[in-house]
Design a protein around this motif. Structure first.
Motif, short mmCIF file in Angstrom:
data_model
loop_
_atom_site.label_atom_id
_atom_site.label_comp_id
_atom_site.label_asym_id
_atom_site.label_seq_id
_atom_site.Cartn_x
_atom_site.Cartn_y
_atom_site.Cartn_z
N ALA B 250 74.75 51.64 62.31
CA ALA B 250 74.54 52.35 61.04
C ALA B 250 74.35 51.33 59.91
CB ALA B 250 75.74 53.25 60.74
N LYS B 251 75.16 50.30 59.96
CA LYS B 251 75.06 49.27 58.92
C LYS B 251 73.69 48.59 58.97
CE LYS B 251 79.36 47.72 58.41
NZ LYS B 251 80.44 46.85 58.93
N GLU B 254 70.99 50.83 57.45
CA GLU B 254 71.18 51.22 56.06
C GLU B 254 70.28 50.42 55.12
OE1 GLU B 254 75.27 50.83 54.71
OE2 GLU B 254 75.48 52.93 55.36
N THR B 275 72.20 57.67 66.02
CA THR B 275 72.69 57.23 64.72
C THR B 275 71.64 57.45 63.64
OG1 THR B 275 73.89 55.50 65.91
CG2 THR B 275 73.80 55.30 63.52
N LYS B 278 71.46 61.05 62.60
CA LYS B 278 72.56 61.41 61.70
C LYS B 278 72.31 60.94 60.28
CE LYS B 278 76.24 61.43 65.11
NZ LYS B 278 77.23 60.54 65.72
N MET B 279 71.63 59.80 60.17
CA MET B 279 71.37 59.25 58.84
C MET B 279 70.12 59.85 58.21
SD MET B 279 72.13 55.27 59.83
CE MET B 279 71.93 54.62 58.18
#
Lengths: 359, 359
Positions: B250-251, B254, B275, B278-279
DNA sequence: CTGAAAGCGCTTACAG
DNA sequence: CTGAAAGCGCTTACAG
């Protein structure tokens, strides 16, 4: 003592063939018996000799030859595994479980694949039965289940070689077995769908001769009956080959108002979900899906799939324990009356892992 | 000749222990040599005797004892396989490939798992090397690759036992190898992303000591350089354990404006996709994903994942062929000068399977 | 304390 | 045409 590498044994540079008792004996100018006993720390041998032999053996990394030991002891300390397929998460999980216990107890495992073919199963069993292993752990091939011909297995058992069957077993053979309660687990899975208010539940299963497929179908049927839901055979499809089942599944889902599906494996389940999506059905809102499995797809599918776990590791562990137990307590063969063998069937617990495909 | 079952050998009901040459000889009142020769159809033996012996042996299902043959012939006709894990689609695929060829040539396979542990790898190799097998096919454990300690392998090779390594290999050992060109395959995968107009491509890989992870990273880097795309180490993450990598991923995703990810295995890839979803990122529109694999998840994930295939079956086939070839042409050991061994490294073709995760 | 012999189940060169 | 002997690498009961 002259240097070992002056011996013509060492004529090849870099080649240090395994050393044998005989060679040690020759080098040290003692008898083979003396060497053998020294290495086994027999008190019969004088300390000086014993230590000398041990030092020499250690230096040359002596290790007794397994084959010679097997012949002498009439046991090989290896377990034969015969399974239909290895490229199958469930089966490799079981192997893993067997391997753990085998290793802990000083056993190796030798694996043969039947490829779901009767002939290969027979050939492989006969090959291994000729002295290569001490006992079998096996799961029947589809073809064997279909033919119901188990002569190769009875023969091996009659020769005094223990057999433990797991998962795909048969009542026609008396031996130790490790299974799950396929019928009960299927019953519970379907019941859980009913508990969630699903009314019209379809079943996607395999062809009948696969024992576990049959049992799971029975569990499905019972769950329906038990809840007063009419049994409708139009809601059952039997798939032989996963690769071209989409059409069959699409037909099943078409205007039958089905609100849940119970699939006997995860490949069926994931295909059902994909097909449903294409048809505009949402999982789990419009259609709940639940599957049998010990696979990895359910965990990573979108949505993730609720499954009944088979716990292959535990199955393997237990199968190996039962077999080894039997091997190590075997009656000494000689003279004793035949005590009736008493075989056990261990039923492994299953449980439901709830994921996104049901709610 | 009196009936065999009058013999005290048959005192146990239903027990028909395997019969031996010696017993046949006794029953038929001939010598063991005569029995042995008859069964091998030696012309030395008179026809009458020969047929009599053969009929008797057939009736009692005589089969020579493998262990005795192994000891006598000093070859076991079995191949030892040592791999890190069996619950791993790629490795079971390779085993499948090995098994096919082994079977065709009358070999069995015995499998040991190192569990990615150095110690287990050593123990298992030593165990098998003591006469149980004729040669090894292996893939190194992570720990072994990390420690770079290969003494157990050189030792086995020095004893004259052939070793074929596959996939996870090392340059420190001279032996036959079967690999894919990890660097080139990675290069091509990344190039394909670039060709599709992706500009900012991240890499999700394993820790460095896994040889293949390293090579794939190299291929990634070269593809970037080759296309004048600046290399940015912030776009690379190294994951040790799949189970808790979501946060790291996720990081990575981002606000870096990443538009493509190259993952060194499919578990990473599927986690990336989940992931991303979800983002709020769409695959492949916002983010293209491509992975190395020989797994089954990519095929059933949503969206399905574009992958570089490793072709485990072929790897297994070739490894087995090379090993058996070497076993069957082995110099007869005696007296000959040591011809320099020439080892080969076979590089298996890989190719890209385009699926939905790229476009 | 040490060693010769027998044996595990087989094969094969060698006698007769 | 048949068989005794040696040998593969080991162990162990038995002599000495």
């Amino acid at each position: 003592m002259h240097l070992y590498y002056e011996n013509d044994f060492y004529h090849i540079p870099n080649m240090k063939k395994k050393i044998t008792l005989k060679q040690i004996a020759k080098e040290l100018d003692v008898s083979i018996s003396t060497v053998s006993k020294s290495l086994r720390n027999s008190l019969e041998i004088g300390e000086e000799t014993r230590l000398k032999v041990q030092a020499f053996a250690k230096f040359y990394h002596y290790k007794p030859n397994n084959i010679a030991l097997s012949l002498k002891n009439r046991k090989t300390k290896t377990i034969g595994i015969i399974i239909p397929e290895i490229v199958h998460h469930f089966f490799s999980t079981v192997i893993n479980g067997i391997e753990q216990i085998a290793n802990e107890n000083g056993y190796s495992v030798i694996i043969c694949l039947s490829d779901d073919s009767f002939d290969k199963e027979v050939i492989n069993m006969e090959m291994l039965a000729n002295g290569s292993i001490d006992g079998f752990i096996m799961s029947l091939s589809k073809e064997t289940q279909q033919k119901k011909d188990f002569h190769h297995i009875t023969e091996v058992i009659n020769q005094g070689m223990p057999v433990v069957m797991f998962d795909r077993v048969t009542n026609d053979i008396e031996c130790d077995k490790v299974i799950i309660n396929d019928e009960l687990a299927a019953f519970e899975a379907v019941q859980s769908l009913i508990d969630k208010g699903r009314k019209k539940i379809a079943l996607v299963t395999t062809v009948d001769y696969v024992s576990v497929g049959k049992l799971r179908t029975d569990g499905y049927t019972k769950a329906l009956l038990n809840n007063g839901i009419p049994f409708d055979e139009n809601l059952i499809i039997k798939i032989e080959n996963v690769d071209n089942c989409e059409i069959t599944i699409a037909k099943l889902l078409e205007d039958k108002a089905i609100d849940a599906v119970f699939a006997v494996n995860e490949l069926f389940a994931v295909t059902i979900i994909k097909t449903a999506n294409k048809m505009g059905l949402k999982v789990p809102e419009d259609l709940a899906v639940i599957a049998f499995t010990d696979g990895i797809i359910s965990k990573y599918s979108t949505p993730t799939i609720t499954t009944v776990t088979q716990n292959g590791i535990e199955m393997g562990n237990i199968a190996a324990k039962i077999l080894i137990e039997r091997l190590e307590t075997e009656h000494d063969d000689e003279g004793e009356e035949e005590q009736e063998e008493t075989y056990k069937t261990v039923v492994i617990e299953t449980h439901l892992i709830e994921r996104e495909s049901t709610n």
